[in-house]
Design a protein around this motif. Sequence first.
Motif, PDB file in Angstrom:
ATOM      1  N   LYS A 119      -0.400  -2.762  -4.566  1.00  0.00           N
ATOM      2  CA  LYS A 119      -1.753  -3.225  -4.837  1.00  0.00           C
ATOM      3  C   LYS A 119      -2.783  -2.112  -4.653  1.00  0.00           C
ATOM      4  O   LYS A 119      -3.874  -2.177  -5.211  1.00  0.00           O
ATOM      5  CB  LYS A 119      -2.089  -4.419  -3.927  1.00  0.00           C
ATOM      6  CG  LYS A 119      -1.271  -5.666  -4.229  1.00  0.00           C
ATOM      7  CD  LYS A 119      -1.695  -6.824  -3.357  1.00  0.00           C
ATOM      8  CE  LYS A 119      -0.893  -8.084  -3.691  1.00  0.00           C
ATOM      9  NZ  LYS A 119      -1.281  -9.228  -2.826  1.00  0.00           N
ATOM     10  N   GLU A 120      -2.409  -1.117  -3.846  1.00  0.00           N
ATOM     11  CA  GLU A 120      -3.333  -0.012  -3.594  1.00  0.00           C
ATOM     12  C   GLU A 120      -2.558   1.287  -3.472  1.00  0.00           C
ATOM     13  O   GLU A 120      -1.481   1.317  -2.871  1.00  0.00           O
ATOM     14  CB  GLU A 120      -4.124  -0.247  -2.302  1.00  0.00           C
ATOM     15  CG  GLU A 120      -5.147   0.850  -2.011  1.00  0.00           C
ATOM     16  CD  GLU A 120      -5.897   0.640  -0.696  1.00  0.00           C
ATOM     17  OE1 GLU A 120      -6.809   1.432  -0.406  1.00  0.00           O
ATOM     18  OE2 GLU A 120      -5.559  -0.317   0.049  1.00  0.00           O
ATOM     19  N   ARG A 142      -5.647   3.246 -10.719  1.00  0.00           N
ATOM     20  CA  ARG A 142      -6.677   3.482  -9.717  1.00  0.00           C
ATOM     21  C   ARG A 142      -6.059   4.081  -8.454  1.00  0.00           C
ATOM     22  O   ARG A 142      -5.054   3.587  -7.948  1.00  0.00           O
ATOM     23  CB  ARG A 142      -7.377   2.176  -9.359  1.00  0.00           C
ATOM     24  CG  ARG A 142      -8.244   1.609 -10.473  1.00  0.00           C
ATOM     25  CD  ARG A 142      -9.000   0.374 -10.002  1.00  0.00           C
ATOM     26  NE  ARG A 142      -9.855   0.688  -8.855  1.00  0.00           N
ATOM     27  CZ  ARG A 142     -10.532  -0.233  -8.162  1.00  0.00           C
ATOM     28  NH1 ARG A 142     -10.416  -1.518  -8.486  1.00  0.00           N
ATOM     29  NH2 ARG A 142     -11.293   0.115  -7.149  1.00  0.00           N
ATOM     30  N   ARG A 202      -7.276   5.695  -4.610  1.00  0.00           N
ATOM     31  CA  ARG A 202      -8.361   5.896  -3.639  1.00  0.00           C
ATOM     32  C   ARG A 202      -8.195   7.244  -2.960  1.00  0.00           C
ATOM     33  O   ARG A 202      -7.161   7.508  -2.343  1.00  0.00           O
ATOM     34  CB  ARG A 202      -8.337   4.773  -2.612  1.00  0.00           C
ATOM     35  CG  ARG A 202      -9.309   4.953  -1.450  1.00  0.00           C
ATOM     36  CD  ARG A 202      -9.152   3.801  -0.469  1.00  0.00           C
ATOM     37  NE  ARG A 202      -9.563   4.166   0.870  1.00  0.00           N
ATOM     38  CZ  ARG A 202      -9.227   3.497   1.964  1.00  0.00           C
ATOM     39  NH1 ARG A 202      -8.440   2.430   1.873  1.00  0.00           N
ATOM     40  NH2 ARG A 202      -9.643   3.900   3.146  1.00  0.00           N
ATOM     41  N   ARG A 222      -3.261   5.323  -2.282  1.00  0.00           N
ATOM     42  CA  ARG A 222      -4.197   6.244  -1.641  1.00  0.00           C
ATOM     43  C   ARG A 222      -3.642   7.663  -1.709  1.00  0.00           C
ATOM     44  O   ARG A 222      -2.430   7.854  -1.705  1.00  0.00           O
ATOM     45  CB  ARG A 222      -4.390   5.877  -0.168  1.00  0.00           C
ATOM     46  CG  ARG A 222      -4.809   4.445   0.085  1.00  0.00           C
ATOM     47  CD  ARG A 222      -4.751   4.153   1.581  1.00  0.00           C
ATOM     48  NE  ARG A 222      -4.996   2.767   1.912  1.00  0.00           N
ATOM     49  CZ  ARG A 222      -4.743   2.240   3.114  1.00  0.00           C
ATOM     50  NH1 ARG A 222      -4.253   3.006   4.080  1.00  0.00           N
ATOM     51  NH2 ARG A 222      -4.999   0.970   3.344  1.00  0.00           N
ATOM     52  N   VAL A 247       0.833  -1.202   0.000  1.00  0.00           N
ATOM     53  CA  VAL A 247       0.000   0.000   0.000  1.00  0.00           C
ATOM     54  C   VAL A 247       0.868   1.251   0.000  1.00  0.00           C
ATOM     55  O   VAL A 247       1.718   1.436   0.871  1.00  0.00           O
ATOM     56  CB  VAL A 247      -0.943   0.033   1.225  1.00  0.00           C
ATOM     57  CG1 VAL A 247      -1.784   1.310   1.215  1.00  0.00           C
ATOM     58  CG2 VAL A 247      -1.837  -1.202   1.244  1.00  0.00           C
TER      59      VAL A 247
END
Length: 256
Positions: A104-105, A126, A128, A107, A80
């Motif tokens: 994977k993520e 992508r 968040r 933010r 992350v």
Amino acid sequence: YLGVMPAYSAADDALTTKLVTFYEHLKDSSVPSHQATVLLFDPSNGTLKAVLDGSVITAKRTAAVSAIATKLLMPASAEVLCILGAGVQAYSHYDIFTELFSFKEVRIWNRTKEKAEKFAGSVGGRVRVCSSAQEAVTGADVIVTVTMATTPILFGDWVKPGAHINAVGASRPDWRELDDELMKNSVLFVDSRDAALTESGDVILSGAEIFAELGEVLKGTKPALPEKTTVFKSLGMAVEDTVAAKFVYDAWSAGN
């Protein structure tokens, strides 16, 4: 504020001076807070060889140095990425971090949520958008702070043990991005001890002990300690601009 950053690299046979202006915009502005120009000289006779866009060079070389620190210091299973701030440095850090690492993520948080949403909508992958810095930071393995904060916006009790933080903002001796708890309970790496002890409010005001310069880790004289919670305080060095400018000039020359 007008800064002059001269440097010479014998290894690259390059001599430059970067002129950088800094204006703290009280309202959101389309004009960047930092604007820069790099002058590249012939070190054998002082002739001006090129005038380069220092804003682009600053953005890319700063993110590149953060990426080097992250490669050395981040936990082995980092998944992350969190970015605090949505300005020029947020974009350059996102670009190189998503190119070099497999998160994977991703933010993002920004004080002005509209800027964070614009960021998320304009980058390739992508992202968040988080409603608070704490939400963005909680559970993150790698954190990048690229804000205009003058008081802490990242707090130690939010940070996952073993996380790595690249602290890029707060480049004045009375400005902070990180609180005392985080600074004192992390292993602190810097680009330059001298610069950190005179320019970084995070280092000076917290009284945190500097463990190593990033160059010492690269040379193998100090360990990286990726299993620990680590902070890399980035202030920028003129020689980074010199190497980057010479790289751009040589690539341009080869194309002509």
